[in-house]
Scaffold this motif. Structure first.
Motif, PDB file in Angstrom:
ATOM      1  N   LEU A   1       0.811  -1.221   0.000  1.00  0.00           N
ATOM      2  CA  LEU A   1       0.000   0.000   0.000  1.00  0.00           C
ATOM      3  C   LEU A   1       0.845   1.271   0.000  1.00  0.00           C
ATOM      4  N   ASN A   2       2.021   1.209  -0.618  1.00  0.00           N
ATOM      5  CA  ASN A   2       2.882   2.387  -0.743  1.00  0.00           C
ATOM      6  C   ASN A   2       2.584   3.043  -2.098  1.00  0.00           C
ATOM      7  N   TYR A   3       1.530   3.839  -2.138  1.00  0.00           N
ATOM      8  CA  TYR A   3       1.031   4.346  -3.408  1.00  0.00           C
ATOM      9  C   TYR A   3       1.955   5.401  -4.023  1.00  0.00           C
ATOM     10  N   SER A   4       2.713   6.088  -3.201  1.00  0.00           N
ATOM     11  CA  SER A   4       3.669   7.052  -3.759  1.00  0.00           C
ATOM     12  C   SER A   4       4.724   6.335  -4.597  1.00  0.00           C
ATOM     13  N   ASP A   5       5.231   5.206  -4.097  1.00  0.00           N
ATOM     14  CA  ASP A   5       6.208   4.431  -4.858  1.00  0.00           C
ATOM     15  C   ASP A   5       5.574   3.763  -6.073  1.00  0.00           C
ATOM     16  N   VAL A   6       4.293   3.440  -5.974  1.00  0.00           N
ATOM     17  CA  VAL A   6       3.593   2.910  -7.151  1.00  0.00           C
ATOM     18  C   VAL A   6       3.613   3.937  -8.279  1.00  0.00           C
ATOM     19  N   LEU A   7       3.310   5.181  -7.947  1.00  0.00           N
ATOM     20  CA  LEU A   7       3.312   6.224  -8.967  1.00  0.00           C
ATOM     21  C   LEU A   7       4.729   6.548  -9.436  1.00  0.00           C
ATOM     22  N   VAL A   8       5.709   6.405  -8.555  1.00  0.00           N
ATOM     23  CA  VAL A   8       7.100   6.556  -8.989  1.00  0.00           C
ATOM     24  C   VAL A   8       7.424   5.511 -10.052  1.00  0.00           C
ATOM     25  N   GLY A   9       6.987   4.274  -9.825  1.00  0.00           N
ATOM     26  CA  GLY A   9       7.201   3.228 -10.816  1.00  0.00           C
ATOM     27  C   GLY A   9       6.487   3.513 -12.122  1.00  0.00           C
ATOM     28  N   ILE A  10       5.251   4.002 -12.032  1.00  0.00           N
ATOM     29  CA  ILE A  10       4.490   4.315 -13.239  1.00  0.00           C
ATOM     30  C   ILE A  10       5.174   5.426 -14.034  1.00  0.00           C
ATOM     31  N   ILE A  11       5.613   6.453 -13.338  1.00  0.00           N
ATOM     32  CA  ILE A  11       6.302   7.556 -14.011  1.00  0.00           C
ATOM     33  C   ILE A  11       7.602   7.071 -14.649  1.00  0.00           C
ATOM     34  N   THR A  12       8.325   6.207 -13.948  1.00  0.00           N
ATOM     35  CA  THR A  12       9.571   5.665 -14.497  1.00  0.00           C
ATOM     36  C   THR A  12       9.304   4.862 -15.760  1.00  0.00           C
ATOM     37  N   ILE A  13       8.258   4.057 -15.740  1.00  0.00           N
ATOM     38  CA  ILE A  13       7.896   3.277 -16.923  1.00  0.00           C
ATOM     39  C   ILE A  13       7.568   4.200 -18.090  1.00  0.00           C
ATOM     40  N   GLY A  14       6.811   5.262 -17.811  1.00  0.00           N
ATOM     41  CA  GLY A  14       6.471   6.204 -18.875  1.00  0.00           C
ATOM     42  C   GLY A  14       7.690   6.876 -19.477  1.00  0.00           C
ATOM     43  N   ILE A  15       8.626   7.275 -18.621  1.00  0.00           N
ATOM     44  CA  ILE A  15       9.840   7.932 -19.123  1.00  0.00           C
ATOM     45  C   ILE A  15      10.684   6.959 -19.945  1.00  0.00           C
ATOM     46  N   LEU A  16      10.820   5.724 -19.458  1.00  0.00           N
ATOM     47  CA  LEU A  16      11.587   4.727 -20.198  1.00  0.00           C
ATOM     48  C   LEU A  16      10.952   4.434 -21.556  1.00  0.00           C
ATOM     49  N   GLY A  17       9.642   4.266 -21.562  1.00  0.00           N
ATOM     50  CA  GLY A  17       8.951   4.006 -22.823  1.00  0.00           C
ATOM     51  C   GLY A  17       9.064   5.165 -23.789  1.00  0.00           C
ATOM     52  N   PHE A  18       8.905   6.382 -23.270  1.00  0.00           N
ATOM     53  CA  PHE A  18       9.025   7.565 -24.130  1.00  0.00           C
ATOM     54  C   PHE A  18      10.429   7.679 -24.709  1.00  0.00           C
ATOM     55  N   THR A  19      11.443   7.432 -23.893  1.00  0.00           N
ATOM     56  CA  THR A  19      12.822   7.579 -24.349  1.00  0.00           C
ATOM     57  C   THR A  19      13.174   6.568 -25.421  1.00  0.00           C
ATOM     58  N   THR A  20      12.817   5.302 -25.198  1.00  0.00           N
ATOM     59  CA  THR A  20      13.144   4.277 -26.182  1.00  0.00           C
ATOM     60  C   THR A  20      12.354   4.458 -27.474  1.00  0.00           C
ATOM     61  N   ALA A  21      11.084   4.846 -27.367  1.00  0.00           N
ATOM     62  CA  ALA A  21      10.295   5.094 -28.572  1.00  0.00           C
ATOM     63  C   ALA A  21      10.843   6.287 -29.348  1.00  0.00           C
ATOM     64  N   ALA A  22      11.267   7.331 -28.625  1.00  0.00           N
ATOM     65  CA  ALA A  22      11.857   8.499 -29.289  1.00  0.00           C
ATOM     66  C   ALA A  22      13.164   8.128 -29.982  1.00  0.00           C
ATOM     67  N   ALA A  23      13.934   7.215 -29.377  1.00  0.00           N
ATOM     68  CA  ALA A  23      15.180   6.769 -30.015  1.00  0.00           C
ATOM     69  C   ALA A  23      14.882   6.038 -31.315  1.00  0.00           C
ATOM     70  N   VAL A  24      13.852   5.195 -31.322  1.00  0.00           N
ATOM     71  CA  VAL A  24      13.473   4.491 -32.555  1.00  0.00           C
ATOM     72  C   VAL A  24      13.026   5.490 -33.615  1.00  0.00           C
ATOM     73  N   GLU A  25      12.223   6.477 -33.211  1.00  0.00           N
ATOM     74  CA  GLU A  25      11.754   7.487 -34.158  1.00  0.00           C
ATOM     75  C   GLU A  25      12.921   8.291 -34.727  1.00  0.00           C
ATOM     76  N   LEU A  26      13.870   8.641 -33.878  1.00  0.00           N
ATOM     77  CA  LEU A  26      15.024   9.414 -34.334  1.00  0.00           C
ATOM     78  C   LEU A  26      15.860   8.621 -35.333  1.00  0.00           C
ATOM     79  N   ILE A  27      16.116   7.354 -35.018  1.00  0.00           N
ATOM     80  CA  ILE A  27      16.870   6.514 -35.954  1.00  0.00           C
ATOM     81  C   ILE A  27      16.108   6.365 -37.259  1.00  0.00           C
ATOM     82  N   GLY A  28      14.794   6.226 -37.162  1.00  0.00           N
ATOM     83  CA  GLY A  28      13.989   6.109 -38.374  1.00  0.00           C
ATOM     84  C   GLY A  28      14.057   7.354 -39.247  1.00  0.00           C
ATOM     85  N   ARG A  29      14.015   8.527 -38.625  1.00  0.00           N
ATOM     86  CA  ARG A  29      14.120   9.764 -39.413  1.00  0.00           C
ATOM     87  C   ARG A  29      15.487   9.884 -40.066  1.00  0.00           C
TER      88      ARG A  29
END
Length: 283
Positions: free
Chosen positions: A241-269
């Motif tokens: 029930l540590n909801y602050s750390d749950v949201l920390v994990g969610i935010i981390t996942i979002g940043i990781l996904g955004f970064t890797t997807a942006a890297a694929v897009e950049l290589i594609g361009r």
């Protein structure tokens, strides 16, 4: 002579005039994107700090400041970086294997009728099955959880990459291949000069989709059967029930996904810079 000079000079004004406008538009779009994120975070803080309950129960969520404090604390622990590295290793390994195998089989499915008759039905039968549904099979099939998670990640990314490659190969104009063969080129020349360059736009679309799906499945697999990783740590925080750390994990996942997807897009361009209107796609 004067007319010739005017003709030669006129393109200079046409080329230089629009150069500054796209840069200004680019910065406006970046500021707008940043403003949308800031506005969303601000709205989150207002709703949670004031315990707003309008059907959705914002009063049960931690505030932005609480999550920021939890994130700062997590950044100072070695476990956070270990989880981060473990998830990145899994996603890059599974996605890398899927990219190689997906491109090869996609090209073969698009160009070889015999291979499509043998391998095609198997892919179409397996493709509708969600990769995360294969977790029990991976647990039984592989000797370690790590190999099973990489396998799930591979499956998640493989099918979007394979399908996009296959469609891109089949969409190539036959006149391109005929031209190479008319000039004396063989099968490898067709592959190198026609197939591989021609499928790049469609291929990178599949890679971008595959990366997003791979993140969904690797996090889910970590929650189910992982020992380390961002998904595992996020689920563990939820169980206590540590909801602050749950949201920390969610935010981390979002940043990781955004970064890797942006890297694929950049290589594609970069790889498809020769396409028409490439300058507009870079904005």
């Amino acid at each position: 002579m004067t007319a010739v000079v005017e003709v030669l000079e006129s393109p200079v004004h046409v080329e230089t005039a629009p150069v500054r406008r796209p840069q200004a538009a680019l910065w406006r779009r970046r500021l707008l994107r940043l403003a949308s994120v800031v506005a969303a975070v601000g709205l989150w803080q207002v709703l949670t700090a004031n315990d707003v309950r309008l059907w959705l129960r914002f009063d049960t969520l931690p505030t932005v400041t609480e999550v920021a404090v939890a994130l700062a604390n997590r950044l100072g622990t070695p476990e956070y970086w270990l989880d981060l590295g473990q998830s990145l290793i899994r996603i890059l390994t599974g996605f890398g294997l899927a990219a190689v195998v997906g491109v090869i089989t996609g090209i073969m499915l698009g160009r070889s009728a015999a291979f499509a008759d043998v391998f095609g039905p198997l892919t179409e039968l397996a493709r509708p099955i969600p990769a995360i549904a294969m977790v029990p099979v991976a647990i039984l099939l592989f000797p370690t959880d790590e190999a099973g998670i990489v396998f799930i990640t591979f499956l998640a990314a493989y099918f979007p990459i394979m399908v996009s490659t296959r469609h891109a190969v089949r969409a190539l104009p036959t006149i391109w291949e005929d031209s190479v063969r008319t000039l004396g080129g063989g099968g490898w020349d067709v592959l190198r000069r026609v197939v591989l360059p021609g499928i790049l736009p469609g291929l990178f679309g599949g890679l971008s989709v595959g990366m997003g799906v791979a993140w969904i499945c690797v996090i889910s697999a970590e929650m189910i059967s992982g020992r380390l990783g961002v998904g595992y740590r996020t689920w563990q925080a939820y169980t206590v029930l540590n909801y602050s750390d749950v949201l920390v994990g969610i935010i981390t996942i979002g940043i990781l996904g955004f970064t890797t997807a942006a890297a694929v897009e950049l290589i594609g361009r970069r790889a498809t810079h020769w396409l028409p209107r490439a300058e507009e796609n870079n904005r």
